[in-house]
Design an enzyme around this catalytic site. Structure first.
Site: not given
Ligand code: BG6
Length: 503
Positions: A51, A159, A189, A193, A227, A246, A251, A351
């Site tokens: 932007r 995502k 993502h 990994k 996490e 999330d 994932h 978390k």
């Molecule tokens: C993201 C989530 O997709 O993945 C986050 O939105 C999360 O909340 C993250 O922290 C975790 O990714 P990784 O690779 O650190 O396990």
């Protein structure tokens, strides 16, 4: 999936959201690693779109700074120069139908000529999800989505892909009206990994696991994605999403499907994804009663992690002080097929857990007959395979062995394989493989429309019942613990227990 990384096809990567966090933390470092290892074509360029109005020169200066910060030891000056010489920027209002998109078009034409790049473009949507449809539509409307003269056009979407089943369906329908499925790359993502990709190799590149990878031998499976961090300034987004949305339909379901799927007929994208989607289709739908029983939610309160006091979720920036959003979710899934009938898959994510740790545990059944009657119960081992996803990547096989000495006594031992010990440290953001695959047109590690929709359809009844019946006990776990007590009960009532990582 290709076995060797060759050089990617000549192309231009157009990044929408080029001044954002994802671009500097992940995309640039990943491209830089690919360039350093010789995997990018000499005829490659980047066009950043944001932007902000900014000159390409200023954008490059910023990129060099960011690379120093986020590409770690890879800060190789020669490569940084190479990168700069092929990075461009244009800014403007994403809502403006004409100006910005005709600027992009002009820039693409000039860059193609200057760097002798055929008109192969991939558009990376590193922008808020509510802009996906609109921006893709504008790209297409301006003639940049058509694959002509043997050139390709691909679109990568970050995502979250939708907020629930309805919105995911709408977004898919919208995109499929303007693009072909093979042009759409929905990124997760986790599939970038190494250890996640290794699941396929571990399961299908070895013959010893397959005979025991089923209900005859496996007691249950546990998947944990824990996490240590809180919401880290993303409270605004997170408070409208929550842990289930999330992490689970994306994932964690990737981990579930790769663990549970049948051997694919090949490693072609659709062969692998067909098997993954079959697993999702076999997950037993949650009735409201089962959702209330088998889906656990939690929210962290203030607490202590590694000796440091941390605030509760409701005290985080941009979070409603009375928020009912869950920061922890655990589910018991049943996969109703021949391989997995009666083998529960317990999954959890949260978390502010005591430590960052993600793993898949394959817990095998007890030996049929206990010969070692004298051995105390805690030393009677059962076998399990632990697949460590992060932070330490590796695989552990847990079994019983005789404790040396005149008595026949049994002890629990581990056989460990650790990635770094065997293959050395690989600096990777996890995005390298995914970007590369997009550039060679391999969609194996990307989600197909049916996978996204089936995943949402599994969690939808849980989301519905959770919004209909607000939690009464939030916050219900202190930061620095493994979630609420009811999460332990989810397993203890089946005579099982979570295997927590050492803190
Ligand atoms: C993201 C989530 O997709 O993945 C986050 O939105 C999360 O909340 C993250 O922290 C975790 O990714 P990784 O690779 O650190 O396990």
């Amino acid at each position: 999936m290709s076995e060797t990384l060759k050089t990617a096809e000549p192309c231009i990567m157009v990044i929408f959201g080029a001044t954002g966090d994802l671009t500097k933390r992940k995309l640039f470092p990943a491209l830089f690693n690919l360039a350093k290892d010789g995997h990018l074509s000499e005829n490659f360029a980047i066009v950043g779109v944001g932007r902000q109005e900014m000159l390409s020169e200023d954008f490059r200066d910023q990129m060099v700074e960011d690379l120093k910060k986020f590409a770690g030891e890879n800060g190789d000056e020669e490569k940084a120069k190479w990168f700069c010489s092929r990075t461009y920027y244009t800014g403007g209002d994403f809502d403006d139908d004409k100006k910005l998109f005709s600027d992009i078009k002009d820039m693409l034409r000039d860059v193609c000529t200057k760097h002798k790049i055929p008109e192969n473009f991939f558009f990376y949507m590193a922008i808020p999800p509510d802009l996906f449809a609109n921006v893709a539509q504008k790209v297409v409307k301006n003639g940049l989505g058509n694959e002509e003269n043997g050139n390709w056009r691909r679109f990568i979407f970050e995502k979250p892909f939708g907020h629930d089943l309805d919105s995911a369906k709408k977004l898919n329908a919208h995109l499929l009206r303007i693009l072909k499925e093979r042009q759409i790359y929905r990124i997760d993502h986790y599939l970038g990994k190494e250890t996640v990709q290794n699941l396929l190799v571990f399961r299908f590149g070895n013959s010893i696991w397959e005979p025991i990878w089923n209900r005859n031998y496996v007691d249950h499976i546990q998947i944990t994605v824990a996490e240590k961090l809180g919401v880290e300034g993303r409270g605004g987004y997170y408070d409208t999403a929550g842990a289930l949305r999330d992490m689970v339909p994306n994932h964690i379901f990737q981990l579930v499907t790769l663990t549970a799927m049948e051997p694919p007929v090949s490693f072609e994208a659709d062969a692998v994804r067909d098997e993954q989607v079959k697993v999702l289709q076999a997950i037993k739908p949650f009735s409201p009663e089962v959702a209330l029983r088998d889906a656990i939610r939690g929210q962290y309160d203030q607490g202590e992690i590694g000796g440091e006091r941390v605030p509760g979720y409701r005290g985080e920036e941009s979070v409603d002080p009375n928020s009912q959003t869950e920061t922890f979710a655990a589910l018991k899934l049943s996969i109703d097929n021949w391989r997995w009938a009666d083998v529960p898959f317990y999954i959890r994510t949260g978390k502010r857990m005591p430590t960052r740790h993600s793993s898949i545990i394959i817990q095998f059944k007890k030996a049929p007959f206990v010969l070692f009657r004298e051995t105390p119960i805690e030393r009677l081992t059962t076998n399990r395979i632990e697949i460590h996803i992060q932070p330490d990547e590796g695989i552990t096989l847990h079994f019983g062995a005789k404790i040396p000495g005149p008595l026949v006594r049994m002890g629990a031992v581990d056989m460990d394989f650790n990635y770094v010990d065997h293959f050395g440290e690989q600096l990777s953001t996890g995005y390298e493989r995914l970007l590369f695959d997009c550039m060679i047109g391999d969609a194996t590690l990307f989600q197909r429309a049916d996978m996204v929709e089936t995943s949402w359809s599994i969690v939808s009844p849980v989301l519905d019942i959770w919004s209909a019946v607000p939690p009464r006990d939030f916050p219900n776990y202190p930061a620095g613990t493994w979630g609420p007590a009811i999460s332990d009960e989810l397993l203890s009532r089946d005579g099982r227990a979570w295997k927590n990582a050492p803190e």
